[in-house]
Design a protein around this motif. Structure first.
Motif, PDB file in Angstrom:
ATOM      1  N   LYS A   1      15.994  15.020 -14.639  1.00  0.00           N
ATOM      2  CA  LYS A   1      16.342  16.418 -14.478  1.00  0.00           C
ATOM      3  C   LYS A   1      15.891  17.228 -15.697  1.00  0.00           C
ATOM      4  N   VAL A   2      16.185  16.667 -16.905  1.00  0.00           N
ATOM      5  CA  VAL A   2      15.756  17.348 -18.133  1.00  0.00           C
ATOM      6  C   VAL A   2      14.250  17.526 -18.121  1.00  0.00           C
TER       7      VAL A   2
ATOM      8  N   SER B   1      12.221  17.773 -15.511  1.00  0.00           N
ATOM      9  CA  SER B   1      11.742  18.832 -14.623  1.00  0.00           C
ATOM     10  C   SER B   1      12.063  20.203 -15.213  1.00  0.00           C
ATOM     11  N   GLN B   2      13.185  20.289 -15.951  1.00  0.00           N
ATOM     12  CA  GLN B   2      13.486  21.545 -16.645  1.00  0.00           C
ATOM     13  C   GLN B   2      12.418  21.843 -17.693  1.00  0.00           C
TER      14      GLN B   2
ATOM     15  N   ALA C   1       9.369  23.009 -16.045  1.00  0.00           N
ATOM     16  CA  ALA C   1       9.559  24.382 -15.560  1.00  0.00           C
ATOM     17  C   ALA C   1       9.402  25.382 -16.703  1.00  0.00           C
ATOM     18  N   VAL C   2      10.020  25.083 -17.854  1.00  0.00           N
ATOM     19  CA  VAL C   2       9.913  25.980 -19.009  1.00  0.00           C
ATOM     20  C   VAL C   2       8.458  26.097 -19.443  1.00  0.00           C
TER      21      VAL C   2
ATOM     22  N   ALA D   1      11.775  30.256 -15.217  1.00  0.00           N
ATOM     23  CA  ALA D   1      12.701  29.141 -15.392  1.00  0.00           C
ATOM     24  C   ALA D   1      14.083  29.658 -15.741  1.00  0.00           C
ATOM     25  N   SER D   2      14.108  30.655 -16.602  1.00  0.00           N
ATOM     26  CA  SER D   2      15.374  31.240 -17.012  1.00  0.00           C
ATOM     27  C   SER D   2      16.083  31.865 -15.814  1.00  0.00           C
TER      28      SER D   2
ATOM     29  N   ILE E   1      17.898  27.861 -15.743  1.00  0.00           N
ATOM     30  CA  ILE E   1      17.655  26.851 -16.780  1.00  0.00           C
ATOM     31  C   ILE E   1      17.939  27.468 -18.145  1.00  0.00           C
ATOM     32  N   ASN E   2      18.694  26.740 -18.945  1.00  0.00           N
ATOM     33  CA  ASN E   2      18.988  27.203 -20.304  1.00  0.00           C
ATOM     34  C   ASN E   2      17.798  26.873 -21.199  1.00  0.00           C
TER      35      ASN E   2
ATOM     36  N   VAL F   1      16.733  23.461 -23.515  1.00  0.00           N
ATOM     37  CA  VAL F   1      15.572  22.623 -23.209  1.00  0.00           C
ATOM     38  C   VAL F   1      14.651  22.521 -24.423  1.00  0.00           C
TER      39      VAL F   1
END
Lengths: 384, 303
Positions: free
Chosen positions: B175-176, B178-179, B182-183, B190-191, B195-196, B200
């Motif tokens: 999961k991390v 893919s975050q 995304a970022v 992403a935001s 997503i934080n 990340v």
């Protein structure tokens, strides 16, 4: 407003008092600059150098008496050059122009002395470099002297020692980006091959950033030399000695005088056993001046014995002090002339005479590390 | 060709250090889009930190060597410490500049690098002097195909490959990860997806720092001498490796590191004077043929 006026008057009175104080029989102060690496890669050398000059200061008691009987106070200004050329140049400028020193002791490295030498020469300020062994250093001009022997003599000592031990073939690995190793190698080659020895492998590496010498050492090992000559810088030797042993080089290793610090043994570990090096001085020397120097040094620094860095810094300082004492007039020029004519000055490494080319004529020693990483005196090599 | 395997081992040893460090460069570039020139100095923090941690555990040595468990603990503490230093650097120096032009972040990174070298140097208990690094791994020697291989070398090479595999898995299958991806694609989008970003990016820096820490331990075990300047030159070499492999790509960083290490060693074997220059000649040739690096995809930025 009133306060400011008061403060102004106060400071004028204070300044006047200081000026009159200077006239009231206080001896004039002569400044001597010391330039060495107090921090940076070679800070270990700098520690010994400052301790050596501390010892000389303690012995002189902060005073010298000139030929005409005038007594001068000595003030030493310690400056850090971080073993870098550009910093040495800045520090020289500062000492000569701002501090108005009568002479400079140091720097200890050839590359720094070569960079900053022209500044002192143009300003007419005498310099006694401590450990700058490259030939070109004193060729900069007639104000540049040194306290150590020169590279050709070190290379010659190493070649004579290796040949004298009966080793007919030698391998060499050296740093081709520094004036010190290249100077030693040239002299070594000339003398060793002149004696009939054969250099079976010679490998180079470029600069102190490199920590991996495995390839070069493996190649040297495949040539199976009877001895290995490593005339490299202090920060590099520990790893080289260790890697040489693990690359299968079991032959005797001989280094230049930069191996003369216990820290080499600390990094190399057990591999340091039997590693020899040529050096200016041994604390185990039995000459009177040497014993006296070691005594004074250990009194000031109870936990360490002086090495060549310390001893040469001491000798350079004593040479300057001797020159001030014997100068016809206490100026930079007078001190230069007196330095140039030093004869049979009693120093820890023996009697020293300044030669025509401003290089001292003096002897050296060969040392060897034991398994504890402590070096011992093997034999003395006289001046030729 | 007697020494082929021996040189290969030396090359893999040097390459594994470059590779581990290049992973950090490439992750930060891939996700934040900046080149963290201070990354080499994280290696130094790891190595110098380990020196002091190992000193603290000195009492637990048996016959002059540390038990496996203690070595593991030392490495773990050093990695965590370097990871937090990296996260701290990001939070203090890079985060406030994230939306400023890239040049500003680049110059800041150079400044951080100088700070990380000179601040420890000024601390009296660290200082500028080189120190001898304690022996953490076994120094036993094995003979493989006529080449001498130390256990330390095997540990280094294996560690580099394992770390890369874990990292590759984390980025692509968690999961991390893919975050992170995304970022890396689009921060703002992403935001908006919840997503934080700060978290990340902090994690990215933590992982990069921890990797630099472990490469510092590896490097100092192979060449047991540590000082505050050791990171800058290695940082440059690893940056070259990352670019060589295609900066932003994890497998590329690994490949680039090993290629550069092996090339430098073999070039040194042919001619010791030009050994390290050859690495850069290879870089230029590869970039001429493949401007995005070996594994990189060429992205044309729309203005």
């Amino acid at each position: 407003m009133k306060h400011r006026k008061l403060a102004l008057i106060g400071s004028v009175i204070l300044a006047a008092a200081m000026v009159t104080g200077a006239f009231a029989g206080e001896a004039e102060t002569l400044k001597i600059g010391l330039v060495c690496p107090i921090s940076g890669n070679s800070a270990i050398a700098g520690k010994y150098i400052t301790h050596g000059v501390d010892t000389a200061q303690a012995e002189l008691g902060g005073k010298v008496t000139a030929k005409d009987g005038t007594e001068y106070n000595l003030e030493f200004i310690y400056m850090d050059n971080e073993a870098q050329e550009d910093k040495t140049v800045n520090v020289f400028q500062k000492l000569i122009e701002e501090e108005e020193v009568i002479a400079i002791v140091g720097p200890d490295m050839s590359k720094c002395a070569l960079a900053a030498g022209p500044i002192a020469q143009n300003a007419g300020c005498p310099v006694v470099a401590t450990f700058a062994t490259n030939t070109a250093v004193t060729e900069v001009g007639d104000y540049i002297f040194r306290a150590c022997f020169i590279d050709p003599f070190q290379g010659k000592m190493a070649a004579n020692y290796i040949w004298g031990k009966g080793y007919k073939t030698t391998g060499i690995m050296y740093n081709n980006a520094d004036a010190y190793p290249t100077g030693l190698v040239d002299a070594f080659k000339e003398v060793y091959e002149g004696l009939g020895g054969e250099i079976v492998a010679i490998e180079e590496y470029s600069g102190s950033d490199i920590k991996d010498y495995n390839v070069q050492l493996t190649k040297i090992a495949s040539a199976e030399p009877e001895a290995l000559f490593l005339p490299n810088l202090l920060g590099e030797l520990g790893l080289q000695i260790q890697q040489a042993r693990s690359a299968g080089l079991t032959c005797p290793i001989v280094c230049g005088d930069s191996a003369d610090t216990p820290e080499v043994g600390e990094v190399a570990g057990e591999a340091v056993k039997g590693v020899g090096y040529v050096s200016a001085f041994s604390a185990e020397s039995t000459a009177d001046a040497a014993v006296a120097f070691v005594e004074k040094y250990t009194e000031l620094n109870p936990d360490e014995l002086p090495n060549s860095n310390a001893e040469l810094a001491y000798e350079a300082t004593m040479m300057v002090a001797n020159a001030i004492e014997n100068a016809d007039e206490v100026t930079r020029e007078g001190v230069r002339n007196a330095l140039a004519s030093i004869q049979d000055l009693e120093l820890p490494s023996g009697k020293m005479t300044m030669a025509e080319d401003r290089n001292p004529i003096k002897g050296g020693v060969v040392m060897e590390y034991d398994e504890e990483g402590v070096s011992h005196f093997v034999e003395a090599v006289a001046a030729d | 060709m007697n020494y082929f395997f021996q040189y290969l081992v030396y090359g893999l040893q040097l390459g594994s250090v470059y590779a581990l460090l290049a992973l950090g460069y490439t992750m930060v570039y891939g996700i934040v889009g900046m080149i963290n020139f201070a990354h080499g100095d994280f290696l130094m923090i790891g190595a110098v930190g380990t020196y002091f941690i190992a000193k603290a555990f000195e009492g637990m040595r048996i016959d002059g060597t540390y038990p496996m468990l203690i070595v593991g603990l030392i490495i773990l503490i050093a990695m965590t410490m370097t990871g937090f230093v990296a996260t701290g650097v990001e939070a203090i120096a890079y985060r406030p500049l994230r939306n400023k032009p890239r040049m500003i972040a680049l110059i800041t990174a150079v400044g951080v690098s100088m700070f990380l070298e000179n601040f420890p140097r000024a601390l009296p208990f660290i200082g500028p002097n080189p120190r001898s690094f304690p022996t953490l791994f076994s120094t036993n020697v094995l003979k493989i195909f006529g080449a001498t291989v130390t256990v330390t070398q095997i540990i280094m090479i294996v560690l580099a490959v394992i770390t890369m595999s874990i990292l590759y898995y984390v980025v692509n299958h968690t999961k991390v990860g893919s975050q992170m991806r995304a970022v890396s694609m689009d921060k703002d989008a992403a935001s908006l997806m919840g997503i934080n970003i700060n978290r990340v990016i902090s994690i990215t820096f933590f992982i990069g720092g921890a990797l630099a820490g472990i490469s510092g331990i590896c490097y100092a075990s192979a060449y047991p001498q540590v000082d505050v300047y050791m990171g800058s030159w290695l940082g440059n070499m690893s940056f070259v490796s990352a670019v060589l492999g295609g900066i932003g790509d994890i497998r590329g960083a690994m490949l680039g590191g090993f290629i550069l290490g092996i090339a430098q060693i073999f070039a040194t074997a042919l001619n010791s004077t030009f050994g390290y220059a050859v690495g850069f000649i290879i870089l230029i040739i590869i970039l001429l043929v493949r401007p995005a690096g070996l594994m990189g995809k060429l992205v044309i930025e729309k203005v």
